[in-house]
Scaffold this active site. Structure first.
Site, PDB file in Angstrom:
ATOM      1  N   CYS A 113      24.608 -98.905  70.431  1.00 56.78           N
ATOM      2  CA  CYS A 113      24.662 -97.443  70.516  1.00 56.78           C
ATOM      3  C   CYS A 113      26.022 -97.114  71.093  1.00 56.78           C
ATOM      4  O   CYS A 113      26.252 -97.285  72.284  1.00 56.78           O
ATOM      5  CB  CYS A 113      23.545 -96.898  71.410  1.00 56.78           C
ATOM      6  SG  CYS A 113      23.737 -95.122  71.726  1.00 56.78           S
ATOM      7  N   CYS A 116      25.979 -93.897  73.702  1.00 54.17           N
ATOM      8  CA  CYS A 116      25.374 -94.013  75.038  1.00 54.17           C
ATOM      9  C   CYS A 116      24.706 -95.380  75.139  1.00 54.17           C
ATOM     10  O   CYS A 116      25.398 -96.384  75.139  1.00 54.17           O
ATOM     11  CB  CYS A 116      24.421 -92.860  75.329  1.00 54.17           C
ATOM     12  SG  CYS A 116      23.272 -92.448  74.009  1.00 54.17           S
ATOM     13  N   SER A 117      23.389 -95.419  75.206  1.00 51.98           N
ATOM     14  CA  SER A 117      22.729 -96.721  75.297  1.00 51.98           C
ATOM     15  C   SER A 117      21.324 -96.660  74.701  1.00 51.98           C
ATOM     16  O   SER A 117      20.392 -97.254  75.233  1.00 51.98           O
ATOM     17  CB  SER A 117      22.674 -97.188  76.747  1.00 51.98           C
ATOM     18  OG  SER A 117      22.032 -96.199  77.533  1.00 51.98           O
ATOM     19  N   CYS A 118      21.149 -95.933  73.597  1.00 49.20           N
ATOM     20  CA  CYS A 118      19.841 -95.819  72.929  1.00 49.20           C
ATOM     21  C   CYS A 118      19.310 -97.225  72.637  1.00 49.20           C
ATOM     22  O   CYS A 118      20.041 -98.078  72.120  1.00 49.20           O
ATOM     23  CB  CYS A 118      19.971 -95.038  71.636  1.00 49.20           C
ATOM     24  SG  CYS A 118      20.479 -93.333  71.913  1.00 49.20           S
TER      25      CYS A 118
END
Lengths: 209, 106
Positions: A113, A116-118
């Site tokens: 991702c 962000c950090s999905c």
């Protein structure tokens, strides 16, 4: 032998009480306010954290092992991942829509991702720190083969590497290839060799030694 | 439900727009202006550009997974020429791809 060491020097205790930054203060203040206003209780908050922490890659591993042993399930998992996981594995997908991508002899999938950090927390638990790092997020899209090599994963140049940038509402699960020599294993034993990184795509499943 | 404008297999170009200010845009910079092919229609989701600012009645927008050739995305890509990247992109960031059959026929 470490046990026989005269351990007479002192260590600083390992503490988690680092100075709080702006966002930690903001989170703490918001939490206090919501509890004070009765939106939820401190016990609700703790229960939610516990619920999040109960999720682990073991859930994903069970899904992968089922797909390896049940062709019908695998087909449903690949076409309607959310329903298959919810109805057949009885895992609550919360709100996430899941896209399951299958590794084959021709294609290796890897998930990142960049924004962000999905991450599919509901089947893999919380993401590792490296998944949230700028280095992984920026380099996995630009030089996926180089990044995979650093994970010890060498992808045959003839295979396609397909990166999935998880930018929006989908969450991704890589269905790794079942390693040769594990044919006929029971589901539970197969689940034992499926690791977190193999479901993110930074590693391939190896049969247990 | 809004009907999706594009179908799997359609060639699409990501808008090369760079709005500034207080925004929450889920289209990565590196893919703006690039052309790929719709891999699937994911469904219609509330526009995150509105959701991020508390508008929970945000209109739903069709979301696509679009597949791009890595060699097209990065000028210096050295991996397999068949390597690809799939990215989720909302409909209002996609345009029908312009075909360049006359000027760039190499």
């Amino acid at each position: 032998m470490p046990h026989d060491d005269p351990h007479d020097h002192s260590h600083a205790a390992v503490e988690a009480d680092e100075p709080q930054g702006y966002y930690q203060h903001l989170a703490a203040a918001t939490r206090s306010l919501l509890i004070e206003k009765g939106v939820f209780s401190a016990a609700d908050m703790r229960a939610m954290i516990e619920q999040i922490d109960r999720r682990s890659p073991a859930l994903g591993a069970k899904i992968v092992a089922r797909a390896w042993t049940d062709e019908g399930f695998k087909a449903r998992l690949l076409s309607r991942g959310k329903q298959a996981i919810k109805e057949e594995m009885e895992i609550d997908p919360v709100a996430a829509d899941i896209v399951v991508v299958e590794n084959t002899a021709a294609v290796h999938n890897v998930v990142v991702c960049t924004l962000c950090s999905c991450y599919p927390v509901f089947i893999l638990g919380r993401p590792p720190d490296w998944y949230k790092s700028y280095a992984y997020r920026s380099r996995a899209v630009r030089d996926p083969r180089g990044v995979l090599r650093e994970f010890g994963t060498e992808i045959d140049p003839a295979r396609e590497v397909r990166v999935h940038d998880s930018t929006a509402d989908m969450r991704y699960l890589v269905l790794p290839m079942q390693p040769a020599g594990t044919e006929g294993w029971l589901e539970e034993r197969l689940a034992g060799i499926v690791t977190r990184d193999t479901m993110v795509g930074t590693a391939e499943v190896r049969p247990a030694e | 439900m809004t009907d999706p404008l594009f179908n799997p297999g359609d060639a699409v170009t990501v808008s090369a727009r760079f709005p500034t200010g207080r925004r929450h845009i889920r289209t990565p910079f590196y893919i703006r202006g690039k052309t790929g092919e719709v891999e699937r229609v994911c469904g219609a989701y509330k526009n995150p550009e509105d959701l991020a600012f508390g508008n929970y009645n945000a209109a739903r927008v069709s979301l696509y997974r679009v597949r791009f050739d890595q060699r097209h995305v990065w000028d210096d890509y050295t991996g397999n020429p068949n390597d690809t990247i799939d990215i989720e992109i909302y409909e209002h960031w996609l345009e029908p791809a312009v075909t360049e059959d006359s000027s760039d026929a190499t």
